[in-house]
Motif scaffolding. Sequence first.
Motif, mmCIF file in Angstrom:
data_model
loop_
_atom_site.group_PDB
_atom_site.id
_atom_site.type_symbol
_atom_site.label_atom_id
_atom_site.label_comp_id
_atom_site.label_asym_id
_atom_site.label_seq_id
_atom_site.Cartn_x
_atom_site.Cartn_y
_atom_site.Cartn_z
ATOM 1 N N MET A 1 56.273 20.119 -18.375
ATOM 2 C CA MET A 1 55.817 18.869 -18.373
ATOM 3 C C MET A 1 55.052 18.508 -19.666
ATOM 4 O O MET A 1 54.138 19.381 -20.196
ATOM 5 N N LYS A 2 55.406 17.454 -20.341
ATOM 6 C CA LYS A 2 54.683 17.180 -21.600
ATOM 7 C C LYS A 2 53.957 15.857 -21.450
ATOM 8 O O LYS A 2 54.518 14.749 -21.106
ATOM 9 N N ILE A 3 52.656 15.953 -21.527
ATOM 10 C CA ILE A 3 51.572 14.744 -21.573
ATOM 11 C C ILE A 3 51.308 14.360 -23.116
ATOM 12 O O ILE A 3 50.489 15.345 -23.618
ATOM 13 N N ALA A 4 51.588 13.384 -23.535
ATOM 14 C CA ALA A 4 51.153 12.988 -24.844
ATOM 15 C C ALA A 4 50.053 11.943 -24.805
ATOM 16 O O ALA A 4 49.951 11.033 -23.847
ATOM 17 N N VAL A 5 49.301 12.146 -25.780
ATOM 18 C CA VAL A 5 48.110 11.299 -25.867
ATOM 19 C C VAL A 5 48.057 10.742 -27.622
ATOM 20 O O VAL A 5 48.222 11.330 -28.216
ATOM 21 N N ASP A 6 47.868 9.387 -27.602
ATOM 22 C CA ASP A 6 47.457 9.067 -28.824
ATOM 23 C C ASP A 6 46.220 9.229 -29.427
ATOM 24 O O ASP A 6 45.227 8.827 -28.946
ATOM 25 N N ALA A 7 46.382 10.130 -30.516
ATOM 26 C CA ALA A 7 45.169 10.558 -31.014
ATOM 27 C C ALA A 7 44.325 9.604 -31.783
ATOM 28 O O ALA A 7 43.052 9.746 -32.024
ATOM 29 N N MET A 8 44.890 8.799 -32.119
ATOM 30 C CA MET A 8 44.272 7.525 -33.340
ATOM 31 C C MET A 8 43.783 6.478 -32.278
ATOM 32 O O MET A 8 43.246 5.645 -32.882
ATOM 33 N N GLY A 9 43.960 6.388 -31.050
ATOM 34 C CA GLY A 9 43.555 5.123 -30.238
ATOM 35 C C GLY A 9 42.242 5.360 -29.454
ATOM 36 O O GLY A 9 42.024 6.217 -28.951
ATOM 37 N N GLY A 10 41.408 4.286 -29.874
ATOM 38 C CA GLY A 10 40.174 4.295 -28.970
ATOM 39 C C GLY A 10 38.843 4.154 -29.997
ATOM 40 O O GLY A 10 39.016 4.458 -31.460
ATOM 41 N N ASP A 11 37.727 3.532 -29.696
ATOM 42 C CA ASP A 11 36.728 3.506 -30.702
ATOM 43 C C ASP A 11 36.151 4.582 -31.020
ATOM 44 O O ASP A 11 35.497 4.527 -32.279
ATOM 45 N N PHE A 12 36.299 5.788 -30.546
ATOM 46 C CA PHE A 12 35.573 6.854 -31.211
ATOM 47 C C PHE A 12 36.751 7.887 -31.500
ATOM 48 O O PHE A 12 36.524 9.199 -31.537
ATOM 49 N N ALA A 13 38.006 7.450 -31.670
ATOM 50 C CA ALA A 13 39.148 8.333 -32.184
ATOM 51 C C ALA A 13 39.281 8.426 -33.794
ATOM 52 O O ALA A 13 38.542 7.774 -34.388
ATOM 53 N N PHE A 101 52.760 9.027 -21.590
ATOM 54 C CA PHE A 101 52.024 8.689 -22.680
ATOM 55 C C PHE A 101 50.727 7.958 -22.372
ATOM 56 O O PHE A 101 50.723 7.071 -21.538
ATOM 57 N N CYS A 102 49.793 8.411 -22.905
ATOM 58 C CA CYS A 102 48.439 8.007 -22.544
ATOM 59 C C CYS A 102 47.592 7.511 -24.063
ATOM 60 O O CYS A 102 47.866 8.136 -25.050
ATOM 61 N N SER A 103 46.880 6.546 -23.730
ATOM 62 C CA SER A 103 46.286 5.985 -25.112
ATOM 63 C C SER A 103 44.828 5.238 -24.864
ATOM 64 O O SER A 103 44.774 4.333 -23.478
ATOM 65 N N ALA A 104 43.762 5.600 -25.567
ATOM 66 C CA ALA A 104 42.646 4.576 -25.358
ATOM 67 C C ALA A 104 42.737 3.390 -26.550
ATOM 68 O O ALA A 104 41.522 2.860 -26.804
ATOM 69 N N GLY A 105 43.718 3.154 -26.898
ATOM 70 C CA GLY A 105 43.857 2.458 -28.202
ATOM 71 C C GLY A 105 44.045 0.957 -27.634
ATOM 72 O O GLY A 105 43.793 0.639 -26.608
ATOM 73 N N ILE A 280 46.482 3.581 -19.697
ATOM 74 C CA ILE A 280 45.627 3.162 -20.571
ATOM 75 C C ILE A 280 44.253 3.513 -20.109
ATOM 76 O O ILE A 280 43.711 3.293 -19.047
ATOM 77 N N ALA A 281 43.590 3.895 -21.303
ATOM 78 C CA ALA A 281 42.136 4.267 -21.269
ATOM 79 C C ALA A 281 41.252 3.255 -21.927
ATOM 80 O O ALA A 281 41.816 2.468 -22.624
ATOM 81 N N HIS A 282 40.109 3.345 -21.497
ATOM 82 C CA HIS A 282 38.935 2.539 -22.102
ATOM 83 C C HIS A 282 38.889 2.833 -23.638
ATOM 84 O O HIS A 282 38.989 3.913 -24.032
ATOM 85 N N GLY A 283 38.708 1.714 -24.348
ATOM 86 C CA GLY A 283 38.287 1.927 -25.649
ATOM 87 C C GLY A 283 37.251 2.729 -26.113
ATOM 88 O O GLY A 283 37.212 3.514 -26.841
ATOM 89 N N ILE A 284 36.253 2.578 -25.150
ATOM 90 C CA ILE A 284 35.058 3.513 -25.531
ATOM 91 C C ILE A 284 35.236 4.995 -24.770
ATOM 92 O O ILE A 284 34.120 5.717 -24.867
ATOM 93 N N SER A 285 36.325 5.532 -24.549
ATOM 94 C CA SER A 285 36.581 6.761 -24.062
ATOM 95 C C SER A 285 35.894 7.858 -25.041
ATOM 96 O O SER A 285 35.978 7.959 -25.826
ATOM 97 N N SER A 286 35.282 8.863 -23.822
ATOM 98 C CA SER A 286 34.569 9.899 -24.380
ATOM 99 C C SER A 286 35.469 10.902 -23.963
ATOM 100 O O SER A 286 36.473 11.118 -23.443
ATOM 101 N N PRO A 287 35.091 12.324 -24.633
ATOM 102 C CA PRO A 287 36.048 13.550 -24.378
ATOM 103 C C PRO A 287 36.224 13.792 -22.792
ATOM 104 O O PRO A 287 37.128 14.065 -22.534
ATOM 105 N N THR A 288 35.365 13.343 -21.986
ATOM 106 C CA THR A 288 35.183 13.666 -20.475
ATOM 107 C C THR A 288 36.212 12.506 -20.173
ATOM 108 O O THR A 288 37.050 13.030 -18.983
#
Length: 314
Positions: A1-13, A101-105, A280-288
């Motif tokens: 299983m491969k879970i991809a995350v947008d590393a550049m998306g989010g307020d704190f990315a 595919f997951c993103s906080a962007g 889709i994650a919150h733009g303000i997503s923290s590491p947690t």
Amino acid sequence: MKIAVDAMGGDFAPEAIVEGIARTVKAGLPDGVTLVLIGQESVINTLLTQFGVTSGGEVEVIHADEVIDMGEHPTRALSQKPNSSIAVGFAQLKAGQIDAFCSAGNTGAMHVGALFSIKAIPGVIRPGIAGFVPQLNGGTAVMLDIGANADCKPEVLAQFGELGSIYARQTLGIESPRVALLNIGEEEQKGSVVAQAAHQLLKENKRLNFVGNIEGKDLFMNRADVIVADGFTGNTLFKLGESFYEVTKQLGLHHPFIDRTNYESIGGSPIVGVNGNVIIAHGISSPTAIQNMISLAIRQVRASVPAHIEQALT
């Protein structure tokens, strides 16, 4: 299983995203799960090293040199930035190279990207974004929609009941999810013309365990397992619920139930009704929040939600 995350998306990315990935790896991934970070490779690798993780093995990096900013127009950005982390992520998902595919962007870009790449499941009128509402008895209800479709016809609302019911059954293990329509009163004749028509459609659907209307005061009271709402109402009420955590924290109060209203506790919201797993994650997503988003993505992939929806609609 491969879970991809947008590393550049989010307020704190990208810092918060990569730190969340590093924490997840250090906590121990389930067997067979690989995390894929999509974004500017040199930046990601530097941060991975900083947080004590190296790429290779449990973590892969896919280079994407462009970034879609939070305020950009979704459709225009996707067409003008084909090498953005979001565009590359959806290309990977469409090609079957990743399982989620997951993103906080940019939320709009994520929704548009899903509709134009992996597309809606045949028979789905409009995919929706699902939110998870904690219940006082310890359970969880699925609210659909919480923002993708501000205006909905009765047929769309009725289908949200069906999509939400399938999602709750497959991911939460509820055999016969109770489906309720969010309204301004419990009586059938209450609400707008659209709400009244949706009520009748939900009531007539023999595949649903429809329990009628619920009001805003019932949101946390274990009255339903699936809460049907248009995206405008659902988003407004859902974010009101999320605010309880910050309000009580500022007041110096604490309760385990209120902790569950914190956006970090789930980490993201799935787009339900598309041919793939998109979170889709919150733009303000923290590491947690990123950690919990990955856990949600793994559960969703294992549940094969899109396949079950397609089977139900055909």
